[in-house]
Design an enzyme around this catalytic site. Structure first.
Site, PDB file in Angstrom:
ATOM      1  N   GLU A 186       6.874  62.423  64.612  1.00  0.00           N
ATOM      2  CA  GLU A 186       6.696  61.782  63.310  1.00  0.00           C
ATOM      3  C   GLU A 186       5.257  61.761  62.775  1.00  0.00           C
ATOM      4  O   GLU A 186       5.053  61.930  61.568  1.00  0.00           O
ATOM      5  CB  GLU A 186       7.209  60.333  63.366  1.00  0.00           C
ATOM      6  CG  GLU A 186       8.696  60.204  63.591  1.00  0.00           C
ATOM      7  CD  GLU A 186       9.068  58.798  64.019  1.00  0.00           C
ATOM      8  OE1 GLU A 186       8.750  58.422  65.159  1.00  0.00           O
ATOM      9  OE2 GLU A 186       9.658  58.072  63.210  1.00  0.00           O
ATOM     10  N   GLN A 245      22.024  61.394  66.513  1.00  0.00           N
ATOM     11  CA  GLN A 245      20.796  61.215  67.281  1.00  0.00           C
ATOM     12  C   GLN A 245      20.977  60.120  68.331  1.00  0.00           C
ATOM     13  O   GLN A 245      20.120  59.912  69.154  1.00  0.00           O
ATOM     14  CB  GLN A 245      19.641  60.803  66.347  1.00  0.00           C
ATOM     15  CG  GLN A 245      19.148  61.916  65.442  1.00  0.00           C
ATOM     16  CD  GLN A 245      18.065  61.433  64.488  1.00  0.00           C
ATOM     17  OE1 GLN A 245      18.240  61.472  63.281  1.00  0.00           O
ATOM     18  NE2 GLN A 245      16.931  60.972  65.017  1.00  0.00           N
ATOM     19  N   PHE A 303       9.736  56.172  59.849  1.00  0.00           N
ATOM     20  CA  PHE A 303      10.469  54.922  60.033  1.00  0.00           C
ATOM     21  C   PHE A 303       9.735  53.710  59.445  1.00  0.00           C
ATOM     22  O   PHE A 303       9.524  52.702  60.125  1.00  0.00           O
ATOM     23  CB  PHE A 303      10.672  54.736  61.546  1.00  0.00           C
ATOM     24  CG  PHE A 303      11.826  53.860  61.932  1.00  0.00           C
ATOM     25  CD1 PHE A 303      13.114  54.350  61.964  1.00  0.00           C
ATOM     26  CD2 PHE A 303      11.621  52.530  62.281  1.00  0.00           C
ATOM     27  CE1 PHE A 303      14.184  53.543  62.356  1.00  0.00           C
ATOM     28  CE2 PHE A 303      12.687  51.710  62.668  1.00  0.00           C
ATOM     29  CZ  PHE A 303      13.963  52.223  62.706  1.00  0.00           C
ATOM     30  N   ARG A 363       8.088  48.243  61.300  1.00  0.00           N
ATOM     31  CA  ARG A 363       7.131  49.344  61.502  1.00  0.00           C
ATOM     32  C   ARG A 363       6.204  49.496  60.290  1.00  0.00           C
ATOM     33  O   ARG A 363       5.033  49.832  60.441  1.00  0.00           O
ATOM     34  CB  ARG A 363       7.864  50.653  61.809  1.00  0.00           C
ATOM     35  CG  ARG A 363       6.938  51.768  62.259  1.00  0.00           C
ATOM     36  CD  ARG A 363       7.682  52.928  62.904  1.00  0.00           C
ATOM     37  NE  ARG A 363       7.917  52.727  64.321  1.00  0.00           N
ATOM     38  CZ  ARG A 363       7.081  53.099  65.291  1.00  0.00           C
ATOM     39  NH1 ARG A 363       5.947  53.707  65.010  1.00  0.00           N
ATOM     40  NH2 ARG A 363       7.375  52.872  66.545  1.00  0.00           N
TER      41      ARG A 363
HETATM   42  N1  MTE Z   1      11.891  68.236  63.928  1.00  0.00           N
HETATM   43  C1  MTE Z   1      12.956  68.976  63.557  1.00  0.00           C
HETATM   44  N2  MTE Z   1      12.846  70.311  63.570  1.00  0.00           N
HETATM   45  N3  MTE Z   1      14.117  68.397  63.161  1.00  0.00           N
HETATM   46  C2  MTE Z   1      14.263  67.028  63.125  1.00  0.00           C
HETATM   47  O1  MTE Z   1      15.334  66.517  62.771  1.00  0.00           O
HETATM   48  N4  MTE Z   1      13.182  64.841  63.488  1.00  0.00           N
HETATM   49  C3  MTE Z   1      11.920  64.120  63.545  1.00  0.00           C
HETATM   50  C4  MTE Z   1      10.972  64.759  64.552  1.00  0.00           C
HETATM   51  N5  MTE Z   1      10.898  66.172  64.339  1.00  0.00           N
HETATM   52  C5  MTE Z   1      13.141  66.218  63.506  1.00  0.00           C
HETATM   53  C6  MTE Z   1      11.970  66.890  63.934  1.00  0.00           C
HETATM   54  C7  MTE Z   1      12.068  62.712  63.879  1.00  0.00           C
HETATM   55  S1  MTE Z   1      12.468  61.632  62.661  1.00  0.00           S
HETATM   56  C8  MTE Z   1      11.834  62.244  65.139  1.00  0.00           C
HETATM   57  S2  MTE Z   1      11.909  60.587  65.488  1.00  0.00           S
HETATM   58  C9  MTE Z   1      11.531  63.144  66.258  1.00  0.00           C
HETATM   59  O2  MTE Z   1      11.493  64.507  65.863  1.00  0.00           O
HETATM   60  C10 MTE Z   1      12.589  62.950  67.330  1.00  0.00           C
HETATM   61  O3  MTE Z   1      12.443  63.795  68.400  1.00  0.00           O
HETATM   62  P1  MTE Z   1      11.400  63.539  69.602  1.00  0.00           P
HETATM   63  O4  MTE Z   1      11.449  62.100  69.945  1.00  0.00           O
HETATM   64  O5  MTE Z   1      11.943  64.393  70.675  1.00  0.00           O
HETATM   65  O6  MTE Z   1      10.082  63.966  69.098  1.00  0.00           O
HETATM   66 MO1  MOS Z   2      12.997  59.402  63.727  1.00  0.00          MO
HETATM   67  S1  MOS Z   2      12.927  58.494  61.888  1.00  0.00           S
HETATM   68  O1  MOS Z   2      12.589  57.921  64.545  1.00  0.00           O
HETATM   69  O2  MOS Z   2      14.677  59.595  63.946  1.00  0.00           O
END
Ligand code: MTE
Ligand code: MOS
Length: 796
Positions: A739, A206, A353, A319
């Site tokens: 999230e 990531q 988080f 957080r």
């Molecule tokens: N959705 C899917 N399908 N797979 C993922 O790994 N990660 C989550 C969320 N949704 C995730 C997900 C997490 S922890 C975060 S921080 C955000 O997606 C990150 O992506 P964004 O900042 O583009 O929303």
């Molecule tokens: Mo999401 S826990 O901030 O990758």
């Protein structure tokens, strides 16, 4: 130029489109990091040697027997590291440790011609250990005062004063479990070195820039000699924010030493036993209410179980502290946060988080205290909502606080809450061994990285001579639909159909110094950068188009001339304002622009304005805005077994003006179900005995670690997005979505609590363990059955 949030009347943003890779996902054509290895010749496979101790010193490491195993090419040890032997950013994560810190810790890695040879080679490596005393549970850590990293305190007002003015003061303790990410794709890396010595790493990360940095420092190379690419991930959920770095470094080290490509992919057992998880938390609290049930003071100590190294434990705790208020105004606050060091995997980022852990403490407090205050839990919650003008304990005004009441009222109505409460009551009165529970809980979640510097992003947009568009941005795709949204943003800004826009994989040599795709801010940050790049290109094209549109054959428009600011780009057409019938094609304008020697590409940049954060004092405005939501859950619990069913869920969630409604709907549903898994099913068990298996993760597979699946989906699942919710100051008026929905699942837990209560006479505090597994629910309802009610409400 329009402002960041304004949308043109026509554009791809806001359209309900499928994920850009959906057809590939469902047909198997979508490739992931490890799929790319089979295309390479002379590929080597990596396998770790895992220590069978929670804590031990390595007294001898003999790799010679492994080299006798057919197919084994090399064993990587600390002696091979030309740079820094560390896989983290805190300097506390030796890549090849001499002191084993957790059961499963990799002490060295074997490279071989086949995966099987590597595995046999790893078995042949001889390691002697001197076992050391270990700390496995958070209680042991608290007793031993084994903490790591900074301890921080969030403070406002004077809690002593708050307690002295209170009508009711309650105290308690609470513990919640961690969570395994269980992404479908386990951690993977693939590295090779090109003819000029450039190291190229494909990584399921990531945070490609940080993976690049760590690999470079392990290799002793400048970052410019290491490139990291992330094609896509099969889920990250925070588990690939920090954890992939070491694996990428191992693959890169192997590739530089052997000159051959090296593939490293953890199998499920390795991934689940070696990589970090959501932090379990312990909380001790004291809370004060006035005679109306309004919160007056909260004093608490949160202890997270950080595992063996710091990783992201400090920001996770920050957080948690910044979300312990959830949606509620608390005048006097004093919350301490500390991180236990235990001999377990290094706990890390996981969707929310630390936010979920902080909020759960508060929701648990309200759920437990409501009966003692003689109030319905939903009424207690509503009474304490932030009001416009009020600020959080860390000093940030809660903008749009009125949305809480608004969402709440709308959702009560949509879910038919009052009528169903009566039904639940009637059902419970008529059934001795089966009880239902209904609950509503709110979510307020701050968007932006607490760490201000991370709130920046870059993009690189190319328009080719034929009018086709290629975009690169610093965000990674893990299934969340970020790339889909970025295509929509680029298409909207350039005024072309989305089919004209292609998205290239995330690479550190295209967009440097990127932040992790995390904190839900991927679309906000990278969207801002993509839009910036597209606007630069569009401004240049507009100048060209103004000339083209004013010249030859364009009749009455030409007689007036066209100002560049009055050129419109829409759906592949370029026309003078008010004259869509006098359009040129986008391709035509691009063609003209090239021949006029116009730059057809641009680098875009975005930094979130208006953020500041004092980490020491825990004060400031760390968030650009808050996301709001609420959910109603209804459950039915069997009194003989504690087994339950989630009957119905209603959600109303605020995503601003959605960039991509289908994607956002999927995020809300997925987040909710993942949250429900954490709170009700998923239970990590570690061997806490004094035996030889001490510190071993016992729940190593889906057979013992229960994930939510279709059968746990609510029978009725209504999800709606808040309407007319434009968020000014964010790309195309949207809000982050990744999230926040996870925390909507707290209503499931509260509904279970209500159902447990119904097995007794009520009027007492109803504790409930987390996760609220059927077993935990059974013991909770058993307690309810056996208890006698307290006097309500009483002075304390
Ligand atoms: N959705 C899917 N399908 N797979 C993922 O790994 N990660 C989550 C969320 N949704 C995730 C997900 C997490 S922890 C975060 S921080 C955000 O997606 C990150 O992506 P964004 O900042 O583009 O929303
Ligand atoms: Mo999401 S826990 O901030 O990758």
């Amino acid at each position: 130029m329009t402002s960041l949030h304004e949308r043109p009347p026509v554009g791809a943003v806001g359209e309900a489109v499928a994920h850009e890779s959906a057809p590939q996902h469902v047909t198997g054509y979508a490739l992931y990091t490890d799929d790319l290895g089979v295309r390479l010749q002379n590929l080597l496979h990596a396998w770790p040697v895992n220590a069978p101790h929670a804590h031990a010193r390595v007294t001898r490491l003999d790799t010679a027997p492994a080299l006798k195993v057919p197919g084994v090419v090399r064993v990587l040890t600390a002696a091979d590291v030309p740079g820094v032997n560390d896989a983290g950013v805190k300097g506390d994560e030796p890549l090849f440790p001499t002191e084993v810190m957790y059961h499963g810790h990799a002490v060295c890695w074997v490279l071989a011609e086949s995966l099987e040879a590597a595995r046999l080679g790893a078995n042949a490596v001889q390691v002697a250990y001197e076992p050391l005393p270990s700390i496995v549970t958070v209680h042991e850590a608290i007793a031993a005062e084994a903490f790591q990293g900074a301890q921080s305190t969030l403070r406002r007002g004077d809690v002593a004063l708050g307690f002295s003015q209170a009508r009711h003061v309650f105290e308690g303790e609470f513990e919640m479990g961690g969570q395994e990410h269980f992404y479908l794709e386990t951690n993977a890396a693939l590295a090779y070195v090109d003819e000029s010595g450039q190291v190229f790493i494909q990584s399921s990360t990531q945070h490609p820039s940080e993976t690049q940095e760590i690999a470079a420092h392990v290799l002793g190379l400048p970052s410019s000699e290491v490139t990291v690419q992330c094609l896509r991930m099969g889920g990250g959920f925070g588990g690939k924010e920090m954890q992939p770095h070491g694996y990428a470094a191992i693959a890169a080290l192997g590739a530089t030493l052997t000159g051959r490509p090296v593939r490293l992919r953890l199998n499920r057992t390795q991934d689940i036993t070696m990589t970090g998880k959501r932090h379990p938390f312990h909380a001790k609290w004291k809370v004060a209410f006035d005679s109306d049930g309004k919160l007056l003071a909260l004093q608490a100590t949160l202890t997270s179980d950080g595992g063996w190294s710091l990783d992201l434990s400090e920001p996770v705790m920050a957080r948690a502290l910044c979300h312990i208020d959830n949606a509620y105004f608390i005048p006097h606050v004093e919350v301490h946060g500390r991180i236990a060091r235990t001999n377990k995997t290094s706990q890390t980022a996981f969707r929310g988080f630390g936010g979920p852990q902080g909020m759960l403490v508060m929701e648990d407090i309200l759920g437990r205290c409501a009966p003692r205050l003689g109030l319905d839990a939903h009424e207690l919650r509503r009474r304490n909502f932030y009001q416009p003008g009020e600020a959080t304990p860390y000093g940030q005004p809660v903008r749009h606080a009125e949305r809480l009441e608004d969402l709440w009222a709308q959702l009560l109505q949509r879910s038919d809450f009052e009528a169903r409460r009566q039904e639940v009551r009637a059902f419970n009165a008529a059934h001795e061994h089966m009880k239902r529970g209904l609950a509503i809980t709110p979510v307020k979640f701050g968007i932006s990285f607490n760490f201000t510097a991370y709130n920046q992003a870059g993009a690189l947009v190319h328009v080719y001579k034929d009018g086709s568009v290629l975009i690169n941005h610093g965000g990674t795709e893990m299934g969340q639909g970020l790339h889909t949204k970025m295509i929509q943003v680029a298409a909207t800004t350039l005024g072309v159909p989305p089919e004209r826009v292609r998205l290239a994989p995330t690479r550190t040599d295209k967009v440097p110094n990127t932040s992790a795709t995390a904190a839900s801010s991927g679309a906000d940050l990278n969207g801002g950068a993509v839009k910036d790049a597209c606007e630069q290109i569009k401004a240049r094209l507009a100048a060209v188009a103004a000339g083209s549109l004013s010249s030859a054959g364009r009749a009455h428009v030409a007689s007036l001339g066209v100002h560049p600011q009055d050129v419109r780009f829409e759906n592949g057409k370029v026309y003078p304002l008010g004259h869509p019938d006098h359009s040129l094609s986008f391709e035509h304008v691009v063609h003209d622009a090239y021949y006029l020697r116009t730059q057809l590409w641009a680098a875009g940049f975005y930094r979130t304005p208006g953020l500041h954060w004092d980490r020491e004092r825990m004060q400031g405005e760390p968030f650009k805005y808050f996301s709001f939501g609420a959910s109603v859950s209804e459950v039915e619990v069997d009194g003989f077994t504690g087994a339950y069913r989630l009957k119905r869920v209603d959600i109303l969630h605020d995503v601003g003006d959605s960039l991509s409604p289908l994607i956002d709907l999927g995020q809300v549903e997925g987040g909710f179900v993942q949250g429900a898994g954490w709170l009700t099913l998923e239970e990590l068990r570690w061997d806490e005995s004094a035996g030889p298996g001490r510190g071993r993760l016992l729940t190593q597979a889906a057979s013992t670690y229960k994930l939510p699946s279709f059968s746990e989906m609510p029978g009725v699942f209504n999800v709606a997005l808040l309407e007319r919710a434009t968020e000014t100051g964010v790309v195309y008026g949207s809000k982050a979505v990744g999230e926040p929905p996870l925390m909507l699942a707290m209503s499931v837990r509260e509904a279970l609590r209500e159902a447990c209560t119904a097995f007794g006479t009520g009027g007492r505090e109803q504790p409930l363990r987390s996760p609220a597994t059927p077993e935990a629910v059974f013991w909770a309802l058993q307690e309810a059955r056996e208890s006698v009610p307290e006097e309500v409400p009483g002075d304390d």
